[in-house]
Write a protein that holds these residues in place. Structure first.
Motif, PDB file in Angstrom:
ATOM      1  N   LEU A 237       0.841  -1.193   0.000  1.00 54.36           N
ATOM      2  CA  LEU A 237       0.000   0.000   0.000  1.00 54.36           C
ATOM      3  C   LEU A 237       0.882   1.252   0.000  1.00 54.36           C
TER       4      LEU A 237
ATOM      5  N   CYS B  74      -0.785  -4.637   2.267  1.00 49.62           N
ATOM      6  CA  CYS B  74      -0.695  -4.607   0.810  1.00 49.62           C
ATOM      7  C   CYS B  74      -2.030  -4.145   0.248  1.00 49.62           C
ATOM      8  N   GLU B  75      -2.077  -3.965  -1.055  1.00 46.84           N
ATOM      9  CA  GLU B  75      -3.311  -3.499  -1.690  1.00 46.84           C
ATOM     10  C   GLU B  75      -3.631  -4.363  -2.908  1.00 46.84           C
TER      11      GLU B  75
ATOM     12  N   GLN C 191      -5.162  -4.622  -6.379  1.00 50.09           N
ATOM     13  CA  GLN C 191      -5.275  -3.526  -7.338  1.00 50.09           C
ATOM     14  C   GLN C 191      -5.718  -3.977  -8.728  1.00 50.09           C
TER      15      GLN C 191
ATOM     16  N   CYS D  65      -4.664  -6.899   3.855  1.00 47.67           N
ATOM     17  CA  CYS D  65      -4.804  -6.501   2.455  1.00 47.67           C
ATOM     18  C   CYS D  65      -5.921  -5.468   2.367  1.00 47.67           C
ATOM     19  N   TYR D  66      -5.621  -4.375   1.714  1.00 48.55           N
ATOM     20  CA  TYR D  66      -6.528  -3.238   1.583  1.00 48.55           C
ATOM     21  C   TYR D  66      -6.978  -3.123   0.131  1.00 48.55           C
ATOM     22  N   LEU D  67      -8.157  -2.564  -0.084  1.00 52.07           N
ATOM     23  CA  LEU D  67      -8.595  -2.243  -1.442  1.00 52.07           C
ATOM     24  C   LEU D  67      -9.594  -1.107  -1.385  1.00 52.07           C
ATOM     25  N   GLU D  68      -9.749  -0.454  -2.503  1.00 46.96           N
ATOM     26  CA  GLU D  68     -10.743   0.592  -2.652  1.00 46.96           C
ATOM     27  C   GLU D  68     -11.565   0.289  -3.898  1.00 46.96           C
TER      28      GLU D  68
ATOM     29  N   HIS E  52     -10.900   5.851   4.523  1.00 40.98           N
ATOM     30  CA  HIS E  52      -9.776   5.364   3.727  1.00 40.98           C
ATOM     31  C   HIS E  52      -8.490   5.349   4.553  1.00 40.98           C
TER      32      HIS E  52
ATOM     33  N   THR F 132      -4.776   7.298  -1.714  1.00 36.78           N
ATOM     34  CA  THR F 132      -4.118   6.481  -2.743  1.00 36.78           C
ATOM     35  C   THR F 132      -4.238   7.110  -4.119  1.00 36.78           C
TER      36      THR F 132
ATOM     37  N   PRO G 293     -13.711   1.755   0.925  1.00 42.90           N
ATOM     38  CA  PRO G 293     -12.455   1.122   1.368  1.00 42.90           C
ATOM     39  C   PRO G 293     -12.776  -0.176   2.115  1.00 42.90           C
TER      40      PRO G 293
END
Length: 319
Positions: free
Chosen positions: A224, A240-241, A243, A276-279, A302, A306, A314
């Motif tokens: 991230l 981490c993200e 993507q 683990c992150y995501l948008e 958020h 990013t 998020p």
């Protein structure tokens, strides 16, 4: 590692062993089903024919056997007068198999025999254990079905030659969902046309899916990165993200989104990421449901900036 960089595991070996033993113990390798004049293949054919007239080709598809094997099974049922065939009114070159009254009586005996066998098996289990097995077997069945749908496709790490076609997939899918480049979506990223260069680090990777040389989708994972400062406690350690998960229409409905997500998460765990992150956005409703099914939880805010300010959802998964 497998060809798609997903770690192999001991559980896969154990599952193959259990599956093999189940097939043996249920008598699927025998020449007959108990004391009935049917082979396992003929029994399965009889069951499918009982649902209505069926062609040899369709029967082969349902039973996942070659057409010649399905044809032999039907021929044996016809010889024993458990079935009969008629010309297919929609295709004069094929035959439709029908159940005879004698076949229906045999099917009742088969059903009774199988009920006895499975009642004896289930008597060894509590109701909750039975429910657990039913749930697990349903998941297993769906996974087998998805793997069959994916057989003609290749899942692999991105190469420089994939940059242009993958960028085109992202732009096409974004336009389909109304995600315009003038807003903070992935389609507006300045690195969109050089994705392979963006995932060169050891702790990042991007995978693509192709069929017959045509790129149809992809997704990646990387540490991230945010562009503004936030409180140290706002971001979990080693996050981490997930993507740029985009799939063309031709690829959807085959289970690749979940497969690629699991691949990316396994990759992250192997490298020691804790979360683990995501948008994402509500416009991508299918993606939101996927992430929720995997275990991602919605966040109230958020984790910093990013650059994807238009992605109002998020989400975070602890690994």
């Amino acid at each position: 590692m497998t060809d798609d960089n997903r770690p192999t595991n001991h559980q896969g070996s154990e599952l193959r062993t259990v599956s093999r033993h189940i097939v043996r113990q249920l008598g699927m390798l025998n020449s007959a089903c108990g004391d009935l004049p049917l082979s396992p293949v003929q029994a399965h054919a009889l069951i499918e024919i009982s649902h209505g007239a069926i062609s040899i080709k369709k029967l082969a598809q349902i039973l996942n056997i070659d057409k010649s094997n399905a044809s032999r099974a039907v021929s044996h049922l016809v010889e024993k007068r458990f079935a009969h065939t008629k010309s297919n009114p929609r295709d004069s070159r094929s035959l439709l198999a029908h159940l005879t009254p004698q076949g229906r009586k045999l099917l009742q005996k088969l059903d009774h025999q199988q009920n006895i066998i499975f009642n004896e098996i289930l008597s060894q289990l509590s109701p909750s254990e039975t429910q657990q097995i039913e749930t697990a077997m349903t998941l297993y069945h769906k996974a087998i079905h998805r793997s069959r749908l994916q057989q003609e496709y290749q899942l692999r790490v991105i190469t420089p030659e994939d940059n242009a076609p993958m960028a085109e997939v992202i732009r096409t899918v974004s336009a389909e969902y109304g995600l315009t480049s003038d807003k903070g979506y992935s389609v507006a990223d300045p690195t969109l046309d050089i994705l392979s260069q963006q995932y060169q680090a050891r702790d990042a990777c991007y995978w693509v899916i192709e069929k017959d040389g045509e790129l149809l989708g992809g997704g990646g994972i990387a540490p991230l990165v945010i562009t503004t400062k936030v409180k140290p406690t706002a971001i979990p350690d080693r996050v981490c993200e997930l993507q740029k998960m985009y799939f063309s229409q031709a690829l959807r409905g085959k289970g690749f989104a979940k497969r690629l997500a699991y691949l990316a998460l396994d990759f992250a765990r192997e490298l020691g990421f804790s979360s683990c992150y995501l948008e994402t956005t509500a416009e991508l409703s299918e993606a939101v449901k996927l992430y929720e099914s995997i275990g991602f939880k919605h966040l109230d805010s958020h984790l910093g900036d990013t650059g994807h300010d238009a992605c109002e959802m998020p989400m975070l998964l602890k690994l």
